[in-house]
Design an enzyme around this catalytic site. Structure first.
Site, PDB file in Angstrom:
ATOM      1  N   TYR A 124     -43.743  21.015   1.235  1.00  0.00           N
ATOM      2  CA  TYR A 124     -45.117  21.146   1.705  1.00  0.00           C
ATOM      3  C   TYR A 124     -45.463  20.112   2.772  1.00  0.00           C
ATOM      4  CZ  TYR A 124     -49.682  23.236   0.819  1.00  0.00           C
ATOM      5  OH  TYR A 124     -50.827  23.951   0.906  1.00  0.00           O
ATOM      6  N   LYS A 171     -36.862  22.749 -10.568  1.00  0.00           N
ATOM      7  CA  LYS A 171     -35.755  23.710 -10.432  1.00  0.00           C
ATOM      8  C   LYS A 171     -34.484  22.864 -10.263  1.00  0.00           C
ATOM      9  CE  LYS A 171     -34.396  28.064  -9.593  1.00  0.00           C
ATOM     10  NZ  LYS A 171     -34.579  29.200 -10.505  1.00  0.00           N
ATOM     11  N   ASP A 204     -39.382  29.047 -12.615  1.00  0.00           N
ATOM     12  CA  ASP A 204     -39.473  30.504 -12.781  1.00  0.00           C
ATOM     13  C   ASP A 204     -39.741  30.869 -14.244  1.00  0.00           C
ATOM     14  OD1 ASP A 204     -36.977  29.322 -12.931  1.00  0.00           O
ATOM     15  OD2 ASP A 204     -35.854  31.134 -12.460  1.00  0.00           O
ATOM     16  N   ASP A 228     -48.707  23.965  -5.832  1.00  0.00           N
ATOM     17  CA  ASP A 228     -49.602  24.796  -5.033  1.00  0.00           C
ATOM     18  C   ASP A 228     -49.641  26.219  -5.602  1.00  0.00           C
ATOM     19  OD1 ASP A 228     -51.118  25.485  -2.671  1.00  0.00           O
ATOM     20  OD2 ASP A 228     -49.311  26.475  -1.926  1.00  0.00           O
TER      21      ASP A 228
END
Ligand code: NAD
Length: 334
Positions: A124, A171, A204, A228
């Site tokens: 980001y 992740k 996920d 976000d």
């Protein structure tokens, strides 16, 4: 003791919801000296920038700001004022509570979680470039110091607010260096807070579990980009945009704002729901140590939502923005 607060009304529906929130805060008994300054498109012609220096000076001097939404042109034009403010004041923690409101129709009835998003690093940060015209590359930067301060913020928040569990979202199975570092730092900070349960989730899998069993989560701590995306998902689990507050917190300054944008179609119509900014002001009052005033406002808003008689259009009612603020004030004083 009175607190100095910069009020940035913003664009679109911003001035209307900001006035509503200001009136509610004033009626709560919290002593606030408002310092009103404008930012956004309206300032471009006069100052050549949507974020004039005197706005930055005001926030720096007061240390606390309540901000209405500001329009960001898509593709062309000036860069986001919101992102510029976060960078200027190193507002590293983005806090977004998401909870079910009794009386408000939503998919779930028992959500009560808080998203703590790292606000300065990760993909980001937009460190990216073209490689010729055939490829593009973006750098995901995660630092030990950046991860440590957000992890500590999440645990301190949990302790102060009676929360029981912090979930680190990552992740790290794939991005072993970057997300691996974030997870490693969260684990070592967790060891300093034995009273708070700690767990981690791959992002996920977390998304699926949030949709299936959102009630099992308490405080989530995430790197910037996952934060976000997941925080909007969480707003969708409960009452939607009109009700979602947020705080951007740094070491020397804090800016409180609704999650929603400037909703230009509704500008000037006095029909926007000011609840999200009023609840952002509640977060601000708690940050300033004005817990009693914050509780008073929150109780009044929750009671109105639960009764369902005095609501704005988005929740099926017909009250205008200022009339909703009147109803909150009447309720606080009842
Ligand atoms: P938006 O949140 O402004 O509006 C989307 C829709 O949600 C609106 O059309 C409206 O139907 C509804 N809505 C939003 N807030 C509401 C409220 N308080 N009460 C009732 N209904 C409400 O999103 P957008 O249209 O994608 O963005 C408009 C502008 O706002 C863009 O320029 C965007 O960049 C900017 N924006 C600013 C901020 C910020 O200042 N922090 C945040 C998000 C978007």
């Amino acid at each position: 003791m009175a607190h100095n607060v910069t009020l940035i009304p913003g664009d679109g529906i911003g001035p209307e919801v900001a006035l509503a929130a200001r009136r509610v805060v004033d009626a709560s008994g919290a002593g606030i000296n408002w310092h009103v300054v404008d930012a956004g498109e309206s300032q471009l012609e006069k100052y050549g920038t949507p974020l004039p220096q005197h706005v930055l000076d005001a926030v720096r001097a007061d240390g606390t700001a309540l901000k209405g939404p500001i329009t960001t042109p898509v593709g062309v034009g000036f860069r986001s004022v919101n992102v510029a403010l976060r960078k200027e004041f190193d507002l590293y923690a983005n806090l977004r509570p998401a909870r079910s409101f009794p009386g408000v129709e939503s998919r779930y009835k028992n959500v009560d979680l808080v998203v703590v998003r790292e606000n300065t690093e990760d993909l980001y940060a937009g460190i990216e470039h073209m490689i010729g015209d055939t490829a593009a590359e973006s750098i995901k930067l995660i630092t030990r110091a950046g991860s440590e301060r957000i992890a500590r913020f999440a645990f301190d928040y949990a302790v102060k607010n009676g929360r029981k569990k912090v979930t680190c979202v990552h992740k790290a199975n794939i991005m072993k260096c970057t997300d691996g570092l974030f997870l490693e730092v969260c684990r070592s900070v967790a060891a300093e807070y034995p009273g708070i349960e700690f767990e981690d989730r791959i992002v996920d899998a977390l998304c699926m579990q949030l949709v299936q069993h959102p009630e099992t989560f308490d405080v989530l701590v995430l790197p910037n980009l996952y934060g976000d995306i997941v925080s909007d998902l969480c707003a969708g689990l409960v009452g939607g945009l009109g009700l979602a507050p947020s705080a951007n917190i740094g070491r020397d300054a804090a800016i409180f704002e609704a999650v929603h944008g400037s909703a230009p179609k509704h500008a000037g119509k006095n029909d926007a729901n000011p609840t999200a900014l009023i609840l952002s002001a509640v977060l601000m009052l708690r940050h300033l140590g004005e817990g009693a005033a914050a509780d008073k406002i929150e109780r009044a808003v929750l009671a109105l939502l639960a009764e369902g008689r005095e609501l704005t259009y988005d929740l099926g009612g017909s009250l205008g923005t200022s009339e909703f603020a009147d109803a909150v004030i009447r309720r606080m004083n009842a």
